[in-house]
Write a protein that holds these residues in place. Structure first.
Motif, PDB file in Angstrom:
ATOM      1  N   ILE A  83      42.568  42.588  53.885  1.00  0.00           N
ATOM      2  CA  ILE A  83      42.462  42.298  52.449  1.00  0.00           C
ATOM      3  C   ILE A  83      41.635  41.042  52.221  1.00  0.00           C
ATOM      4  N   HIS A  84      41.853  40.022  53.039  1.00  0.00           N
ATOM      5  CA  HIS A  84      41.063  38.788  52.915  1.00  0.00           C
ATOM      6  C   HIS A  84      39.590  39.057  53.200  1.00  0.00           C
ATOM      7  N   TRP A  85      39.316  39.857  54.236  1.00  0.00           N
ATOM      8  CA  TRP A  85      37.936  40.163  54.574  1.00  0.00           C
ATOM      9  C   TRP A  85      37.264  40.910  53.424  1.00  0.00           C
ATOM     10  N   LEU A  86      37.955  41.886  52.837  1.00  0.00           N
ATOM     11  CA  LEU A  86      37.398  42.633  51.708  1.00  0.00           C
ATOM     12  C   LEU A  86      37.134  41.719  50.515  1.00  0.00           C
ATOM     13  N   TYR A  87      38.031  40.764  50.271  1.00  0.00           N
ATOM     14  CA  TYR A  87      37.853  39.845  49.140  1.00  0.00           C
ATOM     15  C   TYR A  87      36.583  39.020  49.308  1.00  0.00           C
ATOM     16  N   TRP A  88      36.325  38.539  50.507  1.00  0.00           N
ATOM     17  CA  TRP A  88      35.176  37.662  50.707  1.00  0.00           C
ATOM     18  C   TRP A  88      33.867  38.414  50.879  1.00  0.00           C
ATOM     19  N   HIS A  89      33.887  39.680  51.222  1.00  0.00           N
ATOM     20  CA  HIS A  89      32.644  40.398  51.516  1.00  0.00           C
ATOM     21  C   HIS A  89      32.270  41.476  50.503  1.00  0.00           C
ATOM     22  N   LEU A  90      33.146  41.853  49.608  1.00  0.00           N
ATOM     23  CA  LEU A  90      32.800  42.838  48.587  1.00  0.00           C
ATOM     24  C   LEU A  90      32.560  42.134  47.257  1.00  0.00           C
ATOM     25  N   PRO A  91      31.724  42.703  46.398  1.00  0.00           N
ATOM     26  CA  PRO A  91      31.519  42.075  45.087  1.00  0.00           C
ATOM     27  C   PRO A  91      32.792  42.136  44.249  1.00  0.00           C
ATOM     28  N   THR A  92      32.935  41.144  43.379  1.00  0.00           N
ATOM     29  CA  THR A  92      34.133  41.093  42.556  1.00  0.00           C
ATOM     30  C   THR A  92      34.036  42.108  41.424  1.00  0.00           C
ATOM     31  N   SER A  93      35.174  42.592  41.036  1.00  0.00           N
ATOM     32  CA  SER A  93      35.273  43.483  39.900  1.00  0.00           C
ATOM     33  C   SER A  93      36.489  43.028  39.090  1.00  0.00           C
ATOM     34  N   PRO A  94      36.655  43.508  37.879  1.00  0.00           N
ATOM     35  CA  PRO A  94      37.836  43.105  37.110  1.00  0.00           C
ATOM     36  C   PRO A  94      39.160  43.470  37.801  1.00  0.00           C
ATOM     37  N   LEU A  95      39.153  44.484  38.647  1.00  0.00           N
ATOM     38  CA  LEU A  95      40.377  44.869  39.340  1.00  0.00           C
ATOM     39  C   LEU A  95      40.702  43.951  40.516  1.00  0.00           C
ATOM     40  N   THR A  96      39.652  43.418  41.169  1.00  0.00           N
ATOM     41  CA  THR A  96      39.878  42.606  42.358  1.00  0.00           C
ATOM     42  C   THR A  96      39.767  41.113  42.101  1.00  0.00           C
ATOM     43  N   ALA A  97      39.373  40.706  40.910  1.00  0.00           N
ATOM     44  CA  ALA A  97      39.211  39.283  40.631  1.00  0.00           C
ATOM     45  C   ALA A  97      40.572  38.605  40.524  1.00  0.00           C
ATOM     46  N   MET A  98      40.663  37.410  41.096  1.00  0.00           N
ATOM     47  CA  MET A  98      41.884  36.628  41.019  1.00  0.00           C
ATOM     48  C   MET A  98      41.625  35.418  40.139  1.00  0.00           C
ATOM     49  N   SER A  99      42.544  35.096  39.269  1.00  0.00           N
ATOM     50  CA  SER A  99      42.319  33.999  38.342  1.00  0.00           C
ATOM     51  C   SER A  99      42.611  32.642  38.973  1.00  0.00           C
ATOM     52  N   ALA A 100      43.459  32.582  39.990  1.00  0.00           N
ATOM     53  CA  ALA A 100      43.838  31.298  40.573  1.00  0.00           C
ATOM     54  C   ALA A 100      42.878  30.837  41.655  1.00  0.00           C
ATOM     55  N   THR A 101      42.001  31.701  42.120  1.00  0.00           N
ATOM     56  CA  THR A 101      41.061  31.337  43.175  1.00  0.00           C
ATOM     57  C   THR A 101      39.639  31.434  42.637  1.00  0.00           C
ATOM     58  N   PRO A 102      38.713  30.706  43.259  1.00  0.00           N
ATOM     59  CA  PRO A 102      37.324  30.798  42.806  1.00  0.00           C
ATOM     60  C   PRO A 102      36.718  32.146  43.178  1.00  0.00           C
ATOM     61  N   PRO A 103      35.627  32.519  42.536  1.00  0.00           N
ATOM     62  CA  PRO A 103      34.964  33.777  42.900  1.00  0.00           C
ATOM     63  C   PRO A 103      34.510  33.737  44.359  1.00  0.00           C
ATOM     64  N   SER A 104      34.418  34.887  44.982  1.00  0.00           N
ATOM     65  CA  SER A 104      34.117  34.926  46.409  1.00  0.00           C
ATOM     66  C   SER A 104      32.688  34.514  46.721  1.00  0.00           C
ATOM     67  N   HIS A 105      31.773  34.539  45.747  1.00  0.00           N
ATOM     68  CA  HIS A 105      30.400  34.135  46.040  1.00  0.00           C
ATOM     69  C   HIS A 105      30.243  32.617  46.082  1.00  0.00           C
ATOM     70  N   LEU A 106      31.240  31.852  45.639  1.00  0.00           N
ATOM     71  CA  LEU A 106      31.203  30.399  45.743  1.00  0.00           C
ATOM     72  C   LEU A 106      31.816  29.996  47.084  1.00  0.00           C
ATOM     73  N   ARG A 107      30.958  29.712  48.046  1.00  0.00           N
ATOM     74  CA  ARG A 107      31.443  29.428  49.400  1.00  0.00           C
ATOM     75  C   ARG A 107      31.723  27.954  49.609  1.00  0.00           C
ATOM     76  N   ARG A 108      30.998  27.058  48.941  1.00  0.00           N
ATOM     77  CA  ARG A 108      31.195  25.626  49.140  1.00  0.00           C
ATOM     78  C   ARG A 108      32.051  25.074  48.016  1.00  0.00           C
ATOM     79  N   MET A 109      33.065  24.349  48.410  1.00  0.00           N
ATOM     80  CA  MET A 109      33.935  23.739  47.425  1.00  0.00           C
ATOM     81  C   MET A 109      33.959  22.230  47.653  1.00  0.00           C
ATOM     82  N   VAL A 110      33.964  21.496  46.586  1.00  0.00           N
ATOM     83  CA  VAL A 110      34.002  20.040  46.676  1.00  0.00           C
ATOM     84  C   VAL A 110      35.404  19.594  46.311  1.00  0.00           C
ATOM     85  N   GLY A 111      35.980  18.781  47.144  1.00  0.00           N
ATOM     86  CA  GLY A 111      37.292  18.242  46.785  1.00  0.00           C
ATOM     87  C   GLY A 111      38.288  18.254  47.872  1.00  0.00           C
TER      88      GLY A 111
END
Length: 99
Positions: A71-99
């Motif tokens: 499930i984690h692999w699918l989240y990071w490698h497939l494009p997001t859709s309204p069904l798979t998007a999570m509101s508490a985490t950043p979109p999967s295409h944002l790989r670098r996070m500051v903080g």
């Protein structure tokens, strides 16, 4: 007080289809269904073979890893859709996070 009480040890086990985990059994079942829809025995056997190979490769890939690795692999490698998007985490295409 003498009755034996069953205490479950694992409450969050992964879903199973028979003896197999869902992430391993789903490709095989999908390709068996596609082979059944094809209407010929040769295509059915070919689709079943592809499903077996894909299921085996997924089983080898997820062996000795976290139970939700697929499930984690699918989240990071497939494009997001309204069904798979999570509101508490950043979109999967944002790989670098500051903080």
């Amino acid at each position: 007080m003498l009755a034996d009480t069953y205490i479950p040890r694992r409450l969050d086990d992964q879903w199973k289809i028979g003896f197999w985990d869902v992430d391993v059994a789903a490709p095989l079942l999908f390709f068996v269904f596609v082979g059944y829809l094809s209407g010929t025995r040769v295509a059915f056997l070919a689709c079943m073979g592809v499903g077996m190979l894909l299921s085996r490769s997924i089983a080898r890939l997820t062996a000795d890893k976290h139970p939700a690795f697929a499930i984690h692999w699918l989240y990071w490698h497939l494009p997001t859709s309204p069904l798979t998007a999570m509101s508490a985490t950043p979109p999967s295409h944002l790989r670098r996070m500051v903080g």
